[in-house]
Structures are given as C-alpha cells and as structure tokens.
Motif scaffolding. Structure first.
Motif, short mmCIF file in Angstrom:
data_model
loop_
_atom_site.label_atom_id
_atom_site.label_comp_id
_atom_site.label_asym_id
_atom_site.label_seq_id
_atom_site.Cartn_x
_atom_site.Cartn_y
_atom_site.Cartn_z
N ILE A 1 0.66 -1.04 0.15
CA ILE A 1 -0.06 0.00 -0.13
C ILE A 1 0.85 0.91 0.04
CG2 ILE A 1 -1.97 1.03 1.24
CD1 ILE A 1 -1.87 -1.79 2.58
N TYR A 2 0.43 1.90 -1.15
CA TYR A 2 1.38 3.66 -0.89
C TYR A 2 0.61 4.78 -1.79
CZ TYR A 2 1.12 3.62 -6.04
OH TYR A 2 0.45 3.45 -7.55
N GLN B 1 -3.53 3.51 -3.00
CA GLN B 1 -3.10 2.42 -4.01
C GLN B 1 -3.28 0.97 -2.97
OE1 GLN B 1 -1.10 1.79 -7.91
NE2 GLN B 1 -2.52 0.55 -8.42
N VAL B 2 -3.77 0.02 -3.18
CA VAL B 2 -3.37 -1.75 -2.97
C VAL B 2 -2.88 -1.87 -3.98
CG1 VAL B 2 -3.93 -3.02 -1.51
CG2 VAL B 2 -4.98 -0.85 -1.09
N LEU B 3 -2.25 -2.65 -3.64
CA LEU B 3 -1.30 -4.20 -4.85
C LEU B 3 -1.32 -5.64 -3.93
CD1 LEU B 3 1.75 -1.94 -6.08
CD2 LEU B 3 -0.40 -2.77 -7.59
N GLU B 4 -1.73 -6.19 -4.82
CA GLU B 4 -1.83 -7.42 -4.35
C GLU B 4 -1.25 -8.36 -5.24
OE1 GLU B 4 -5.60 -6.78 -2.45
OE2 GLU B 4 -6.12 -7.59 -3.44
N LEU C 1 3.31 2.86 3.00
CA LEU C 1 2.97 2.93 4.43
C LEU C 1 1.98 1.17 4.48
CD1 LEU C 1 -0.74 4.91 2.90
CD2 LEU C 1 1.10 6.03 3.81
N ALA C 2 2.64 0.53 4.15
CA ALA C 2 2.67 -0.62 4.73
C ALA C 2 2.99 -2.18 3.28
CB ALA C 2 1.32 -1.57 5.59
N HIS D 1 -1.41 3.28 11.36
CA HIS D 1 -2.37 1.81 11.29
C HIS D 1 -1.22 1.24 10.81
CE1 HIS D 1 -5.94 3.64 12.03
NE2 HIS D 1 -6.15 4.73 11.39
N THR D 2 -1.70 -0.79 10.87
CA THR D 2 -1.46 -1.56 11.16
C THR D 2 -1.70 -1.54 9.70
OG1 THR D 2 -2.94 -2.70 11.85
CG2 THR D 2 -0.78 -2.17 13.32
N ARG D 3 -1.21 -2.55 8.54
CA ARG D 3 -1.51 -2.94 7.47
C ARG D 3 -3.29 -3.76 7.28
NH1 ARG D 3 -0.24 -7.59 4.24
NH2 ARG D 3 0.72 -7.89 5.58
N PRO D 4 -3.58 -4.29 8.01
CA PRO D 4 -5.18 -4.80 8.64
C PRO D 4 -5.75 -4.76 8.87
CG PRO D 4 -3.30 -6.71 9.63
CD PRO D 4 -3.02 -5.10 9.48
N GLU D 5 -5.47 -3.19 8.94
CA GLU D 5 -6.71 -1.75 9.78
C GLU D 5 -6.81 -1.20 9.09
OE1 GLU D 5 -4.95 -1.04 14.92
OE2 GLU D 5 -4.00 -0.40 13.27
N LEU D 6 -5.55 -0.65 8.79
CA LEU D 6 -5.72 0.05 7.13
C LEU D 6 -7.03 -0.67 6.09
CD1 LEU D 6 -5.61 2.57 5.76
CD2 LEU D 6 -3.31 2.19 4.89
#
Length: 151
Positions: free
Chosen positions: A7-8, A51-54, A80-81, A125-130
């Motif tokens: 996540i950035y 953005q979230v990349l998976e 960010l995470a 925030h942690t990654r799961p929280e975000l």
C-alpha cells in the motif's frame, strides 16, 4: 514466493481529469491482468493517490519499485505498509478505482491514538487496520460504472 500486498501513497504532478484517469485505468488493468495483480486505486481531486497492490511478491515489488516509483506523472511515493498476506482483499478487481476527497484520506491515514496509557506518540495504522478501513470506504462509496472493472 507467496501472496503479497503493498500500500502506497503519492502526489500527482498535474491534476488528472476523467480522460487521464480512464487511460491510467486501462493501462493498469491490462498490465495487472497479465501479471495477476489485483488492487484498488483511490484518487483525490487535489491529486493524491492511495493504492493497494496484491499478487505474487516478486510481481508486486517489481511493479512498485521498478515502475511506479519512476512514473513521471507523480512524485513523493511512500510505502505505507507491505508484507505477505493470506488472501487478496480486492480479488475481483484488476484495479478497482474510487474518487476520494482529501478528508477521506485524512481519515484513512490519520494516526491511531495511543492504546497504552502513558504513551504519548500516536502510531500509524497496521496493514490489517488500513485494509479494513479501505474496504469499508469502498463499500460505502458511491461510484460511476466506468470505475468498476472486475478481473
């Protein structure tokens, strides 16, 4: 390697209007389809991206560190995470898209108040929280049909 999320956030150099956003989505979705990457892109009218990349770790890291960071359309890229994950949160989207307002990003990215008495420094925030906040934002966000695009 295994499933990975990154996540950035970044800032665009010039505002993106509908034609530029549409072109960006077509480009991202085509690339992501080939590389089995899914995710979500938020864009604010003041030019901020989140953005979230998976996907597979090698593919996600290569996309971010060798392509996105060097894209001349934006600057101030900041992770960010990132890390391994058990499942995709945006599995149905080669790249989902939502318009967010500046206050939405402030809410998503605001530090968490200290949960330990006496600790005065808020934490990010942690990654799961975000991810939970992002999923809630997507679920409650109005969108136009062109902004949806399942895999």
């Amino acid at each position: 390697m295994g499933l990975y999320q990154l996540i950035y956030q970044s800032q665009s150099l010039v505002p993106f209007e509908t034609p530029e956003l549409t072109a960006l989505m077509h480009q991202a979705r085509a690339f992501n389809r080939i590389h089995h990457i899914t995710g979500l892109l938020l864009y604010t009218p003041d030019g901020r991206f989140l953005q979230v990349l998976e996907g597979e770790e090698e593919e996600v890291r290569d996309l971010y560190y060798n392509h996105i960071v060097f894209d001349p359309r934006h600057f101030n890229c900041r992770v960010l995470a990132e890390g391994p994950c058990q499942r995709r949160n945006f599995a149905d989207w080669t790249m989902g898209f939502r318009v967010a307002q500046a206050q939405d990003l402030r809410k998503l990215l605001s530090p968490v108040p200290p949960d330990i008495p006496g600790l005065l420094v808020p934490r990010p925030h942690t990654r799961p929280e975000l991810l939970e906040l992002l999923l809630d934002f997507v679920a409650n966000c109005e969108t136009e049909p062109w902004r949806e695009h399942p895999v």
